[in-house]
Scaffold this motif. Structure first.
Motif, PDB file in Angstrom:
ATOM      1  N   GLN A 100       1.163   4.192  -2.977  1.00  0.00           N
ATOM      2  CA  GLN A 100       0.538   5.496  -2.500  1.00  0.00           C
ATOM      3  C   GLN A 100       2.110   6.366  -3.113  1.00  0.00           C
ATOM      4  O   GLN A 100       1.753   7.575  -3.366  1.00  0.00           O
ATOM      5  CB  GLN A 100       0.455   5.764  -1.296  1.00  0.00           C
ATOM      6  CG  GLN A 100       0.146   7.224  -0.479  1.00  0.00           C
ATOM      7  CD  GLN A 100      -1.187   7.606  -1.381  1.00  0.00           C
ATOM      8  OE1 GLN A 100      -2.287   6.762  -1.360  1.00  0.00           O
ATOM      9  NE2 GLN A 100      -1.299   8.537  -1.984  1.00  0.00           N
ATOM     10  N   LYS A 101       3.185   6.012  -2.827  1.00  0.00           N
ATOM     11  CA  LYS A 101       4.330   6.710  -3.264  1.00  0.00           C
ATOM     12  C   LYS A 101       4.107   6.830  -4.636  1.00  0.00           C
ATOM     13  O   LYS A 101       4.488   7.993  -5.038  1.00  0.00           O
ATOM     14  CB  LYS A 101       5.504   6.025  -2.862  1.00  0.00           C
ATOM     15  CG  LYS A 101       6.591   6.352  -3.379  1.00  0.00           C
ATOM     16  CD  LYS A 101       7.994   5.674  -2.753  1.00  0.00           C
ATOM     17  CE  LYS A 101       9.231   6.213  -3.342  1.00  0.00           C
ATOM     18  NZ  LYS A 101      10.453   5.356  -3.177  1.00  0.00           N
ATOM     19  N   ILE A 161       1.436   7.120  -6.676  1.00  0.00           N
ATOM     20  CA  ILE A 161       0.500   8.050  -6.832  1.00  0.00           C
ATOM     21  C   ILE A 161       0.849   9.176  -6.587  1.00  0.00           C
ATOM     22  O   ILE A 161       0.761  10.062  -7.372  1.00  0.00           O
ATOM     23  CB  ILE A 161      -0.704   7.547  -6.185  1.00  0.00           C
ATOM     24  CG1 ILE A 161      -1.508   6.246  -6.487  1.00  0.00           C
ATOM     25  CG2 ILE A 161      -1.708   8.789  -5.926  1.00  0.00           C
ATOM     26  CD1 ILE A 161      -2.609   5.781  -5.682  1.00  0.00           C
ATOM     27  N   ASP A 162       1.503   9.553  -5.581  1.00  0.00           N
ATOM     28  CA  ASP A 162       2.039  10.802  -5.219  1.00  0.00           C
ATOM     29  C   ASP A 162       3.077  11.553  -6.126  1.00  0.00           C
ATOM     30  O   ASP A 162       2.755  12.446  -6.630  1.00  0.00           O
ATOM     31  CB  ASP A 162       2.790  10.876  -3.879  1.00  0.00           C
ATOM     32  CG  ASP A 162       1.490  10.699  -2.551  1.00  0.00           C
ATOM     33  OD1 ASP A 162       0.518  10.957  -3.067  1.00  0.00           O
ATOM     34  OD2 ASP A 162       2.051  10.351  -1.634  1.00  0.00           O
ATOM     35  N   LEU A 180       0.940  -1.279   0.067  1.00  0.00           N
ATOM     36  CA  LEU A 180      -0.172  -0.079  -0.038  1.00  0.00           C
ATOM     37  C   LEU A 180       0.756   1.226  -0.020  1.00  0.00           C
ATOM     38  O   LEU A 180       0.538   2.355  -0.723  1.00  0.00           O
ATOM     39  CB  LEU A 180      -0.857   0.151   1.296  1.00  0.00           C
ATOM     40  CG  LEU A 180      -2.077  -0.967   1.316  1.00  0.00           C
ATOM     41  CD1 LEU A 180      -2.622  -1.072   2.600  1.00  0.00           C
ATOM     42  CD2 LEU A 180      -2.808  -0.697   0.211  1.00  0.00           C
ATOM     43  N   LEU A 181       1.858   1.146   0.907  1.00  0.00           N
ATOM     44  CA  LEU A 181       2.679   2.178   0.879  1.00  0.00           C
ATOM     45  C   LEU A 181       3.646   2.679  -0.579  1.00  0.00           C
ATOM     46  O   LEU A 181       3.810   3.860  -1.089  1.00  0.00           O
ATOM     47  CB  LEU A 181       3.811   2.455   2.072  1.00  0.00           C
ATOM     48  CG  LEU A 181       3.311   2.240   3.465  1.00  0.00           C
ATOM     49  CD1 LEU A 181       4.319   2.136   4.425  1.00  0.00           C
ATOM     50  CD2 LEU A 181       2.727   3.742   3.581  1.00  0.00           C
TER      51      LEU A 181
END
Length: 77
Positions: free
Chosen positions: A20-21, A23-24, A16-17
């Protein structure tokens, strides 16, 4: 701090991290390109010309209205 009960929970959170990284990172790249495009000389000139034209129309309209009001108050009956 979170306590993990097994390695699957750790792997899930790491996945998940990582997502998210990514996506950011894509959001930053998109923001950069949008900023670069908005600061391009062609875009700046277009925006400046539009603002000048808009302000000229507002000034012309305000002058007409104020002139009309001045004429009405300046009339002698």
């Amino acid at each position: 701090m979170r306590e993990y009960k097994n390695f699957d929970e750790i792997d899930r959170d790491l996945t998940l991290l990582k997502l998210q990284k990514e996506i950011d990172k894509e959001k930053i790249i998109l923001s950069y390109h949008q900023t670069k495009e908005s600061l391009a000389p062609k875009r700046l000139l277009k925006n400046a010309a539009g603002s000048i034209f808009k302000n000229a129309l507002i000034l012309k309209g305000a002058t007409s209205v104020l002139g009309f009001i001045g004429d009405k108050f300046g009339e002698k009956d």
